[in-house]
Design an enzyme around this catalytic site. Structure first.
Site, PDB file in Angstrom:
ATOM      1  N   GLN A  37       0.808  -1.224   0.000  1.00 43.71           N
ATOM      2  CA  GLN A  37       0.000   0.000   0.000  1.00 43.71           C
ATOM      3  C   GLN A  37       0.841   1.275   0.000  1.00 43.71           C
ATOM      4  O   GLN A  37       0.297   2.365  -0.110  1.00 43.71           O
ATOM      5  CB  GLN A  37      -0.959  -0.004   1.188  1.00 43.71           C
ATOM      6  CG  GLN A  37      -2.039  -1.056   1.051  1.00 43.71           C
ATOM      7  CD  GLN A  37      -2.956  -1.090   2.247  1.00 43.71           C
ATOM      8  OE1 GLN A  37      -2.555  -0.777   3.354  1.00 43.71           O
ATOM      9  NE2 GLN A  37      -4.197  -1.470   2.020  1.00 43.71           N
ATOM     10  N   ASN A  38       2.152   1.135   0.132  1.00 41.75           N
ATOM     11  CA  ASN A  38       3.002   2.316   0.041  1.00 41.75           C
ATOM     12  C   ASN A  38       2.970   2.795  -1.408  1.00 41.75           C
ATOM     13  O   ASN A  38       3.102   2.002  -2.334  1.00 41.75           O
ATOM     14  CB  ASN A  38       4.430   2.012   0.482  1.00 41.75           C
ATOM     15  CG  ASN A  38       5.247   3.268   0.663  1.00 41.75           C
ATOM     16  OD1 ASN A  38       5.450   4.015  -0.283  1.00 41.75           O
ATOM     17  ND2 ASN A  38       5.710   3.501   1.873  1.00 41.75           N
ATOM     18  N   GLN A  39       2.803   4.075  -1.605  1.00 39.12           N
ATOM     19  CA  GLN A  39       2.624   4.632  -2.952  1.00 39.12           C
ATOM     20  C   GLN A  39       3.928   5.019  -3.644  1.00 39.12           C
ATOM     21  O   GLN A  39       3.906   5.528  -4.769  1.00 39.12           O
ATOM     22  CB  GLN A  39       1.708   5.856  -2.869  1.00 39.12           C
ATOM     23  CG  GLN A  39       0.325   5.518  -2.378  1.00 39.12           C
ATOM     24  CD  GLN A  39      -0.532   6.755  -2.155  1.00 39.12           C
ATOM     25  OE1 GLN A  39      -0.029   7.820  -1.827  1.00 39.12           O
ATOM     26  NE2 GLN A  39      -1.840   6.599  -2.325  1.00 39.12           N
TER      27      GLN A  39
END
Length: 159
Positions: A37-39
């Site tokens: 989920q880290n962008q």
């Protein structure tokens, strides 16, 4: 004490992106920005209009180097429960003095979030162009992806 990864830099590195310290998912995978989920990788994919997310990790790093971008963290070692920067205790910072020798082309240092951004004045004083970016972390939900991307495009903008 937990320890960070080695820097991803070479003598051609012109832009360095500094995070604070790897989260649990990154430490487990031994990869920068491994949490799904880290962008981070999505943001850089949009900046360069190339899908870095679909690439194997080693290829992602090669693509960054091809764009003369390096990665590292401001914290070398710390104690921390979980992945939040607010949980970091007993932080020991990396020694950035050798960067001038390792990366003679380095001109801009970008900071992924406020925790790493606290070091921006140190780099500005040393003569680097600096840019503090909104964090790519899933914990930083104040801004939508598109809002973050506006700032992240500044990585490659000419000062």
């Amino acid at each position: 004490m937990l320890t960070c990864f080695a820097p991803v830099v070479d003598r051609h590195t012109e832009i360095l992106i500094l995070g604070s310290f790897p989260g649990e998912a990154s430490l487990a995978a031994q990869q920068y920005y491994a949490h799904p989920q880290n962008q981070f990788w999505r943001l850089l994919s949009a900046v360069f209009d190339k899908d870095l997310v679909a690439l194997p990790y080693a290829e992602r790093l090669l693509r960054l180097k091809a764009h003369r971008i390096g990665l590292w963290d401001v914290i070398a070692a710390c104690a921390r429960e979980g992945s939040l920067d607010s949980a970091i205790r007993h932080a020991q910072h990396n020694d950035f003095a050798p960067l001038r020798r390792q990366c003679p082309a380095l001109r801009r240092v970008c900071f992924n979030g406020k925790t790493s951004g606290k070091q921006a004045p140190l780099f500005a004083k040393a003569g680097f162009d600096t840019l503090v970016l909104p964090s790519s972390s899933p914990a930083y939900a104040v801004m939508r992806f598109e809002q973050k991307l506006v700032h992240w495009r500044g990585i490659i903008a000419q000062p």
